[in-house]
Design an enzyme around this catalytic site. Structure first.
Site, short mmCIF file in Angstrom:
data_model
loop_
_atom_site.label_atom_id
_atom_site.label_comp_id
_atom_site.label_asym_id
_atom_site.label_seq_id
_atom_site.Cartn_x
_atom_site.Cartn_y
_atom_site.Cartn_z
N GLY A 63 0.83 -1.21 0.00
CA GLY A 63 0.00 0.00 0.00
C GLY A 63 0.85 1.25 0.00
N CYS A 90 5.07 -6.33 1.64
CA CYS A 90 5.45 -4.92 1.63
C CYS A 90 4.76 -4.14 2.76
CB CYS A 90 5.18 -4.32 0.25
SG CYS A 90 6.04 -2.78 -0.02
N TYR A 91 3.78 -3.29 2.46
CA TYR A 91 3.11 -2.58 3.56
C TYR A 91 2.51 -3.59 4.55
CZ TYR A 91 0.17 0.82 6.01
OH TYR A 91 -0.40 1.61 6.97
N HIS A 177 7.69 -8.14 -3.72
CA HIS A 177 6.38 -8.47 -4.32
C HIS A 177 6.44 -9.79 -5.10
CE1 HIS A 177 4.32 -4.70 -3.36
NE2 HIS A 177 5.52 -4.16 -3.43
N GLU A 179 4.02 -11.31 -6.33
CA GLU A 179 2.91 -11.37 -7.30
C GLU A 179 3.29 -10.82 -8.67
OE1 GLU A 179 3.25 -9.44 -4.71
OE2 GLU A 179 2.25 -7.52 -4.88
N ASP A 235 -17.66 -8.59 -22.15
CA ASP A 235 -18.15 -8.45 -20.77
C ASP A 235 -19.67 -8.44 -20.68
OD1 ASP A 235 -15.48 -8.22 -20.41
OD2 ASP A 235 -15.49 -6.05 -20.09
N LYS A 377 -10.18 -10.29 -17.24
CA LYS A 377 -10.67 -10.55 -18.59
C LYS A 377 -10.53 -12.02 -19.00
CE LYS A 377 -12.10 -8.15 -22.23
NZ LYS A 377 -13.08 -7.04 -22.10
#
Ligand code: XMP
Length: 521
Positions: A63, A90-91, A177, A179, A235, A377
């Site tokens: 964050g 992280c945060y 990170h 991710e 969508d 998506k």
């Protein structure tokens, strides 16, 4: 407005608590890629919502704030009380350290980018990893002193405490990170957490999600009727198919044909949804109204505004004719939700311009149904295939709300639309034939509205110029012009000039984004 609850108690769930990182969505996505269901909630969500989710593990995201300042976000106490494994990123790491009595400092040497992580002590989190890995850092603060009962497990040059774990409890924290793809073996680290530490089962499938969403829609809508603006895009099409499965004929779709669609698109959308999938679709043939409103207008922004406003007027008029509508369904997907941090009430919604129904009359007081709101998506596409939407429709390149209106430079006329539709159809047909359609992210033709001299046979031809545009991109924020083979371009150009009398010349757009945008207007 009500929101669909997406809790799923029957299946192992990893909760991602969002502290506002730009990467939060990616964490959830990576977990789902490992076939474990993951849901994101804002850090200040009511505690009972966290408990109701019954998570197998909790990941605290990064964050933008600093725990060294007062009144910045903290993990709610129930996160620790639940006694499930926790991973702070992280945060998320810094708040664990601060809340557990460690010390976090803002450092002069901020770390952004690649860094070498040295694993100092064995940890299940780093199971089957080399002792040195390349990781992605993005932080100004870092943990200075470990909290009591925590062990140091890894360091980088600038962050001596880059990873820590609790001595007895399953609480882990990392400064980098995992991710993002720049972190080597990032997925392995997350997998070690979700499988080895949380003991989650990899049983989540898109089919589970379909049945879960169908149940939720039924529960929410009950006997009421739902309205959906169907654009033919992925969508809104998947939203339509899902709602149809859940509530059948209680769903009414309105498809506005603005005359600015691709060749045969209007017929294909109606065939797919009305004839093949048996949906309740009302088609509004409105090309004449759009064209009338666009007469003598050549400014791109004005054209966009006119198309948007006319769309809303027509959609409203159709909606008002329908009786007893209680809900409005929208194909909002995760990337459309711009603000995921903060409390739910602060959450901002983006309504896409092409199904921009933001102008629906207040007195209709419709509640929103957004069953794809937490999906990416590619997940929506998988869902669409499962729901029986034809593959060609699901894999179609994105198409802007204002349609061909922003691909005809300057004033729009019926004649120009026809020329552009024909040229575009040839380009797309050849891309498919050459097996290139799925290799580019978006491809289309543009009518430049300048005339050029050509010679066809013995005849001089003074006619339109067509621009071809094809780009490769992941996120559509930046894009590279596609290096299509010259032979292929030559073939497309020949076909366009030979088959369309009103075209004398074809050019290929070699501008990347930035500085050029993908669309021409
Ligand atoms: P640009 O031209 O901004 O386009 O580089 C980025 C992506 O967005 C699409 N696009 C739109 N989509 N309504 C939409 O729904 C719009 O008004 C609109 N304008 C651009 C464009 O096709 C590309 O995929």
């Amino acid at each position: 407005m009500n929101k669909l609850s997406i809790s799923n108690k029957s299946i192992d769930t990893i909760l991602v608590l969002d502290f506002g990182s730009q990467y939060t969505q990616l964490i959830a996505r990576r977990v789902r890629e490992s076939k474990v269901y993951s849901e994101i909630l804002p850090w200040d969500i009511a505690e009972d919502k966290i408990r109701n989710l019954n998570p197998k593990g909790i990941i605290l995201s990064g964050g933008p704030n600093s725990v060294t300042e007062s009144f910045t976000p903290r993990a709610p106490q129930c996160v620790f009380d639940l006694k499930v494994p926790i991973l702070g990123i992280c945060y998320g790491m810094q708040t664990i350290a601060e809340q557990m009595g460690g010390q976090v400092m803002s450092v002069d040497q901020k770390e952004f980018g690649h860094s070498e992580l040295k694993i100092i002590n064995e940890s299940i989190l780093f199971k089957n990893l080399d002792k040195k890995i390349n990781v992605w850092m993005s932080h100004g603060d870092q943990v200075q002193d470990l909290p009591d009962n925590y062990n140091l497990i890894a360091s980088t040059k600038t962050a001596p405490i880059a990873a820590m774990e609790h001595k007895n409890l399953p609480i882990y924290a990392i400064q980098f990170h995992p991710e993002v793809t720049h972190t080597e073996n990032g997925q392995n680290i997350l997998n070690n957490f979700i499988f080895d530490i949380c003991q989650s089962k990899n049983e989540w499938r898109i089919e589970n999600l379909i049945s879960q969403r169908i149940e939720e829609i039924k529960e929410k809508v009950k006997k009421d009727k739902v309205l959906l603006g169907l654009s033919g895009g992925v969508d809104s099409s998947v939203t339509a198919a899902l709602l149809h499965k859940a509530i059948g004929k209680k769903l009414t779709c309105v498809f506005v044909d603005n005359g600015l669609l691709r060749k045969n698109e209007s017929v294909e959308v109606m065939q797919t949804f009305k004839d093949n999938l048996d949906l309740n679709v009302i088609k509004s043939d409105s090309s004449d109204i759009f064209l009338r409103h666009l007469e003598n207008v050549d400014d791109p922004e004005q054209k966009r505004k006119i198309i948007g406003r006319t769309f809303i007027d027509i959609f409203d008029a159709e909606a008002i004719k329908l009786k007893d509508i209680k809900f409005l369904a929208q194909g909002t997907i995760y990337p459309d939700v711009i603000e995921s941090s903060g409390s739910e009430s602060k959450e901002a919604r983006v309504i896409k311009s092409h199904h921009n129904v933001g102008g629906l009359p207040e007195e209709m007081k419709l509640d929103l149904v957004e069953p794809l709101r937490d999906l990416f998506k590619d997940e929506v596409r998988k869902m669409g295939i499962q729901l029986g939407i034809p593959k060609e429709m699901i894999e179609r390149h994105p198409f802007p709300g204002p349609g061909l209106g922003v691909r005809i430079i300057g004033e729009i006329t019926k004649e120009k639309i026809k020329i552009l539709q024909d040229a575009d159809a040839i380009f797309i047909e050849e891309l498919v034939k050459a097996n290139l359609y799925n290799k580019v992210s978006q491809a289309f033709a543009v009518l430049l509205s300048v005339k050029s001299v050509g010679v066809v046979g013995d005849e001089r031809r003074y006619a339109e110029v067509i621009g071809l545009r094809a780009v490769e991109t992941v996120d559509f924020m930046t894009a590279r012009w596609a290096h299509l083979p010259f032979k292929f371009l030559e073939n497309v150009s020949n076909r366009i000039v030979n088959e369309i009398e009103d075209v004398s010349r074809v050019v290929y757009d070699i501008s990347s984004k930035p500085p050029a945008t993908i669309e021409w207007e």
